[in-house]
Design a protein around this motif. Structure first.
Motif, PDB file in Angstrom:
ATOM      1  N   PRO A 124       0.880  -1.200   0.007  1.00 44.84           N
ATOM      2  CA  PRO A 124      -0.027  -0.087  -0.138  1.00 44.84           C
ATOM      3  C   PRO A 124       0.816   1.401  -0.128  1.00 44.84           C
ATOM      4  O   PRO A 124       0.322   2.360  -0.287  1.00 44.84           O
ATOM      5  N   ARG A 125       2.167   1.140   0.425  1.00 47.82           N
ATOM      6  CA  ARG A 125       3.072   2.230   0.302  1.00 47.82           C
ATOM      7  C   ARG A 125       3.938   2.516  -0.879  1.00 47.82           C
ATOM      8  O   ARG A 125       4.897   3.121  -1.098  1.00 47.82           O
ATOM      9  N   GLY A 126       3.603   1.436  -1.916  1.00 48.55           N
ATOM     10  CA  GLY A 126       4.035   1.393  -3.127  1.00 48.55           C
ATOM     11  C   GLY A 126       5.320   0.912  -3.329  1.00 48.55           C
ATOM     12  O   GLY A 126       6.153   0.985  -4.451  1.00 48.55           O
ATOM     13  N   TRP A 127       5.847  -0.046  -2.309  1.00 53.39           N
ATOM     14  CA  TRP A 127       6.788  -1.044  -2.394  1.00 53.39           C
ATOM     15  C   TRP A 127       6.554  -2.452  -2.241  1.00 53.39           C
ATOM     16  O   TRP A 127       5.659  -2.795  -1.500  1.00 53.39           O
ATOM     17  N   GLY A 128       7.346  -3.093  -3.010  1.00 48.49           N
ATOM     18  CA  GLY A 128       6.981  -4.652  -2.953  1.00 48.49           C
ATOM     19  C   GLY A 128       8.261  -5.430  -3.165  1.00 48.49           C
ATOM     20  O   GLY A 128       9.467  -4.870  -3.500  1.00 48.49           O
ATOM     21  N   LEU A 129       8.359  -6.786  -2.825  1.00 50.97           N
ATOM     22  CA  LEU A 129       9.362  -7.545  -2.883  1.00 50.97           C
ATOM     23  C   LEU A 129       9.485  -7.855  -4.278  1.00 50.97           C
ATOM     24  O   LEU A 129       8.613  -8.330  -5.127  1.00 50.97           O
ATOM     25  N   PRO A 130      10.875  -8.002  -4.828  1.00 47.16           N
ATOM     26  CA  PRO A 130      11.040  -8.120  -6.418  1.00 47.16           C
ATOM     27  C   PRO A 130      10.959  -9.606  -6.451  1.00 47.16           C
ATOM     28  O   PRO A 130      11.014 -10.151  -7.740  1.00 47.16           O
ATOM     29  N   VAL A 131      11.133 -10.420  -5.583  1.00 43.40           N
ATOM     30  CA  VAL A 131      11.131 -11.852  -5.847  1.00 43.40           C
ATOM     31  C   VAL A 131      10.288 -12.727  -4.931  1.00 43.40           C
ATOM     32  O   VAL A 131      10.220 -12.533  -3.526  1.00 43.40           O
ATOM     33  N   LEU A 132       9.096 -13.269  -5.277  1.00 44.58           N
ATOM     34  CA  LEU A 132       8.100 -13.939  -4.765  1.00 44.58           C
ATOM     35  C   LEU A 132       7.766 -15.421  -5.050  1.00 44.58           C
ATOM     36  O   LEU A 132       7.602 -15.566  -6.135  1.00 44.58           O
ATOM     37  N   PRO A 133       8.238 -16.384  -4.353  1.00 42.50           N
ATOM     38  CA  PRO A 133       8.026 -17.774  -4.630  1.00 42.50           C
ATOM     39  C   PRO A 133       6.449 -18.208  -4.718  1.00 42.50           C
ATOM     40  O   PRO A 133       5.690 -17.390  -4.440  1.00 42.50           O
ATOM     41  N   GLY A 134       5.959 -19.165  -5.048  1.00 41.93           N
ATOM     42  CA  GLY A 134       4.768 -19.608  -5.201  1.00 41.93           C
ATOM     43  C   GLY A 134       3.968 -19.673  -4.049  1.00 41.93           C
ATOM     44  O   GLY A 134       2.688 -20.230  -3.851  1.00 41.93           O
ATOM     45  N   THR A 135       4.524 -19.455  -2.760  1.00 43.32           N
ATOM     46  CA  THR A 135       3.872 -19.167  -1.575  1.00 43.32           C
ATOM     47  C   THR A 135       4.135 -18.175  -0.864  1.00 43.32           C
ATOM     48  O   THR A 135       5.367 -17.657  -1.034  1.00 43.32           O
ATOM     49  N   ARG A 136       3.076 -17.278  -0.199  1.00 47.56           N
ATOM     50  CA  ARG A 136       3.694 -16.245   0.553  1.00 47.56           C
ATOM     51  C   ARG A 136       3.853 -16.339   1.988  1.00 47.56           C
ATOM     52  O   ARG A 136       4.518 -15.721   2.756  1.00 47.56           O
ATOM     53  N   PHE A 137       3.875 -17.656   2.219  1.00 46.14           N
ATOM     54  CA  PHE A 137       4.175 -18.210   3.725  1.00 46.14           C
ATOM     55  C   PHE A 137       5.359 -18.660   3.961  1.00 46.14           C
ATOM     56  O   PHE A 137       5.647 -19.902   4.214  1.00 46.14           O
ATOM     57  N   VAL A 138       6.262 -17.778   3.688  1.00 48.88           N
ATOM     58  CA  VAL A 138       7.830 -18.040   3.462  1.00 48.88           C
ATOM     59  C   VAL A 138       8.361 -16.938   4.511  1.00 48.88           C
ATOM     60  O   VAL A 138       8.034 -15.764   4.454  1.00 48.88           O
ATOM     61  N   THR A 139       9.552 -17.331   5.320  1.00 50.11           N
ATOM     62  CA  THR A 139      10.109 -16.408   6.055  1.00 50.11           C
ATOM     63  C   THR A 139      11.376 -15.609   5.254  1.00 50.11           C
ATOM     64  O   THR A 139      11.760 -16.335   4.147  1.00 50.11           O
ATOM     65  N   VAL A 140      11.730 -14.568   5.799  1.00 52.68           N
ATOM     66  CA  VAL A 140      12.840 -13.914   5.093  1.00 52.68           C
ATOM     67  C   VAL A 140      14.147 -15.120   5.021  1.00 52.68           C
ATOM     68  O   VAL A 140      14.976 -15.187   4.191  1.00 52.68           O
ATOM     69  N   GLY A 141      14.441 -15.438   6.321  1.00 51.67           N
ATOM     70  CA  GLY A 141      15.581 -16.344   6.600  1.00 51.67           C
ATOM     71  C   GLY A 141      15.284 -17.611   5.609  1.00 51.67           C
ATOM     72  O   GLY A 141      16.260 -17.928   4.996  1.00 51.67           O
ATOM     73  N   GLY A 142      14.027 -18.071   5.538  1.00 53.47           N
ATOM     74  CA  GLY A 142      13.791 -19.208   4.445  1.00 53.47           C
ATOM     75  C   GLY A 142      14.187 -19.152   3.183  1.00 53.47           C
ATOM     76  O   GLY A 142      14.714 -19.719   2.635  1.00 53.47           O
ATOM     77  N   ALA A 143      13.655 -17.810   2.754  1.00 44.75           N
ATOM     78  CA  ALA A 143      13.937 -17.289   1.499  1.00 44.75           C
ATOM     79  C   ALA A 143      15.443 -17.136   1.105  1.00 44.75           C
ATOM     80  O   ALA A 143      15.607 -17.303  -0.209  1.00 44.75           O
TER      81      ALA A 143
END
Ligand SMILES: Cc1cc2nc3c(=O)[nH]c(=O)nc-3n(C[C@H](O)[C@H](O)[C@H](O)COP(=O)(O)OP(=O)(O)OC[C@H]3O[C@@H](n4cnc5c(N)ncnc54)[C@H](O)[C@@H]3O)c2cc1C
Length: 430
Positions: free
Chosen positions: A92-111
Motif C-alpha cells: 500500500p506504500r508503493g513498495w514490494g518484494l522483487p522475488v516472490l516464490p509460489g507461496t507467501r507463507f515463507v520467512t525472509v530467513g527461509g527465502a
C-alpha cells in the motif's frame, strides 16, 4: 519434544523445539542445545528444515520490522518476518518484494537459505539478488555481518546455504517500486513442448511473470496452460481472498493412479473459462495454492514428494521430453505439474539452485515403487547437466548432489559445526 513435519508431510518425528523471539538472546539459545537447525514456516517439502530427535530453532517469533527507508525502499527486518507480512505492509506504500516464490507463507530467513525464485526469474533473478546485508549468528557466539560488498564469501555461502552456515537473525532487503497489487494477465492453451518454448521466448521481456501448468499424463505430447502477467497501472478495484481449507487428512491420497487423469482433465476444463486477457490481483496469480490452507493434506497420511529439477537450455527440450515420457509410462504423475524457464542470470549462492534453462516440478503421492521412477528422472537430469532443488527434496542420493553442485567443496568450509539437519546428514554426511 514434539512432532514436526515439513510441507511434504513425509514424517512427523519428535524435535526439541526452541522458539526464538528475542534477537538479543539468540546467541545464548544457540549455544545451549547444539546441533540444531533453523525452521521458518516449514514450507520446504523435504528435510532441509528438519532435525529429528534434535534441536529445531523456530524463527516465527522473530518477526519485527526494524527500519524502513521510504526514499530508497530498503527494509531491515528480523529473519522470521514472512513475505506476506512484508507485502501487506509495504505494497500500500508503493513498495514490494522483487522475488516472490509460489507461496507467501515463507520467512525472509527461509527465502535466503534456499535463495528462492519466482515466476519472474528472467527479470529479477533470485531472492539473494535483493539482499543488501544480513546478520548471521554462529553457534560459537560469533556474529557475522555480511552482504555482497561486506565479507562476500559469507554471503555466497549463506544465500542458498540451507541454513547450515549459521542462523540469520535479521536482513536488509531492497524493495522495488510497484504501481499496485494488480497484474495484466493472459492465459493461453497450448500443446507440445515446442509451443511452450516459443511462448516462453516471446514472453520476455514484455511479460514479467511467466509459468506453465502441464497435464503430465499426456507424456511428451503435453498440453498445458501458459500464464503470463505484468504489473498493471493502479486500478480502483477491490479484492477479497476466499479462505478455503482442507479440513482433514483423508485416509488415502486423493491423488492416485485412479484419479490422476480425471483430475488433470478437470483442471484443464475448469481453466478453459479463464483463457485470454484479464486484470487479476497479484495474490491469486502468484500464489494460487495459498487459496486452500493445508492443501498438502490431500496427499493423505503418507505425504508426498515434490520432484523439481532444472536442466540447461541447450539440453532442456530433449531432457524434458524424456522425463515426461518416463513419467507417463510409469503411470505416476501430478496434478500440479509446473514448467517454466529461468533467465540467463547466475545466482549469488554457492549452492543456489537456478541456472539458465528450464525447470520442471511435479508432486507424487508417497507410495512404494516411486523410487524407480525417481532414479530414472535423476539419470536424465544428470545426463543433461541439470540438478534437483534441495528446497523440494527429500530423497536425492548424495552422489547426485555432489555431482551436480560443483561448488559444494567451497561451501563446506563455511558450515557451522553446531548446525545439522536431516538433509545435511543425508547429502553431506554430517
Ligand atoms: C506451495 C509452495 C510453493 C512454492 N513455490 C516456490 C517457488 O516458486 N520458488 C521457490 O524457490 N521455492 C518455492 N517453494 C519453496 C519455499 O519457497 C522454500 O522452501 C522456502 O525456503 C521456505 O521458507 P520457510 O520460511 O518455510 O523455511 P523452512 O522451510 O522452514 O526452511 C528452509 C531452509 O531455510 C533455513 N532457514 C530458515 N530460517 C532460517 C534462518 N533464520 N537462518 C538460517 N536458515 C534459515 C532452514 O534451516 C532450511 O534449510 C514453495 C513452497 C510451497 C509450499
Amino acid at each position: 519434544m514434539r512432532p514436526v513435519s515439513s510441507w511434504g508431510r513425509l514424517s512427523a518425528l519428535p524435535h526439541d523445539v526452541v522458539e526464538l523471539s528475542d534477537r538479543s538472546r539468540i546467541a545464548a539459545e544457540l549455544a545451549k542445545r547444539r546441533p540444531g537447525i533453523a525452521y521458518g514456516m516449514g514450507r520446504s517439502y523435504g528435510d532441509a528444515c528438519l532435525n529429528p530427535e534434535g534441536t529445531l530453532w523456530r524463527t516465527a517469533g522473530l518477526d519485527r520490522f526494524i527500519a524502513f527507508d521510504e526514499a530508497s525502499g530498503r527494509l531491515r527486518c528480523e529473519a522470521g518476518a514472512t513475505l506476506r507480512e512484508i507485502q501487506d505492509v509495504f505494497l500500500p506504500r508503493g513498495w514490494g518484494l522483487p522475488v516472490l516464490p509460489g507461496t507467501r507463507f515463507v520467512t525472509v530467513g527461509g527465502a535466503i537459505a534456499n535463495d528462492v525464485h519466482g515466476k519472474n526469474h528472467h527479470e529479477t533473478g533470485t531472492f539473494g539478488d535483493h539482499v543488501v546485508s544480513f546478520t548471521l549468528q554462529r553457534t560459537d557466539g560469533e556474529q557475522i555481518a555480511s552482504g555482497p560488498g561486506e565479507r562476500p564469501d559469507w554471503f555466497a555461502a549463506t544465500v542458498g546455504g540451507l541454513g547450515l552456515t549459521g542462523v540469520i537473525v535479521e536482513a536488509e532487503l531492497q524493495l522495488r517500486r510497484v504501481p499496485g497489487p494488480w497484474l495484466d494477465t493472459e492465459t493461453i492453451a497450448y500443446s507440445g513442448l515446442d509451443a511452450f518454448f516459443q511462448l516462453s521466448d516471446e514472453s520476455h521481456p514484455a511479460w514479467e511473470h511467466a509459468v506453465s501448468w502441464i497435464d503430465c499424463t499426456w507424456g511428451e505430447a503435453v498440453r498445458g496452460l501458459f500464464l503470463r502477467a505484468r504489473p498493471a497501472a493502479d486500478q480502483q478495484r477491490t479484492w477479497r481472498g476466499r479462505e478455503l481449507a482442507m479440513p482433514l487428512v483423508p485416509p488415502l491420497s486423493l491423488v492416485n493412479r485412479l484419479t490422476l487423469k480425471p483430475l488433470n482433465r478437470l483442471y484443464w476444463m475448469l481453466n478453459q473459462r479463464q483463457l485470454g486477457r484479464r486484470v487479476e490481483h497479484y495474490v491469486p496469480f502468484l500464489f494460487p495454492l495459498d487459496a486452500i490452507a493445508d492443501w498438502n493434506r490431500m496427499y493423505g497420511p503418507k505425504g508426498f514428494y515434490q520432484y523439481q529439477c532444472v536442466v540447461p537450455r541447450e539440453s532442456g527440450p530433449a531432457a524434458v521430453r524424456e522425463m515426461l515420457t518416463a513419467i507417463a509410462r510409469s503411470g505416476e504423475g501430478s496434478v500440479l505439474a509446473v514448467l517454466k524457464t529461468f533467465g540467463e542470470r547466475s545466482p549469488q549462492g554457492l549452492l543456489s539452485f537456478p541456472m539458465p534453462g528450464v525447470t520442471l516440478a511435479l508432486d507424487f503421492h508417497n507410495h512404494p515403487g516411486l523410487e524407480a521412477l525417481f532414479e530414472r528422472l535423476d539419470a536424465i537430469v544428470a545426463q543433461a547437466g541439470g540438478r534437483l532443488y534441495p528446497a523440494k527434496d527429500a530423497r536425492m542420493p548424495r552422489a547426485l548432489f555432489e555431482a551436480t553442485y560443483p561448488r559444494l567443496g567451497e561451501f563446506i568450509k563455511y558450515r557451522d559445526p553446531g548446525i545439522s539437519s536431516a538433509m545435511s546428514r543425508r547429502l553431506m554426511g554430517s
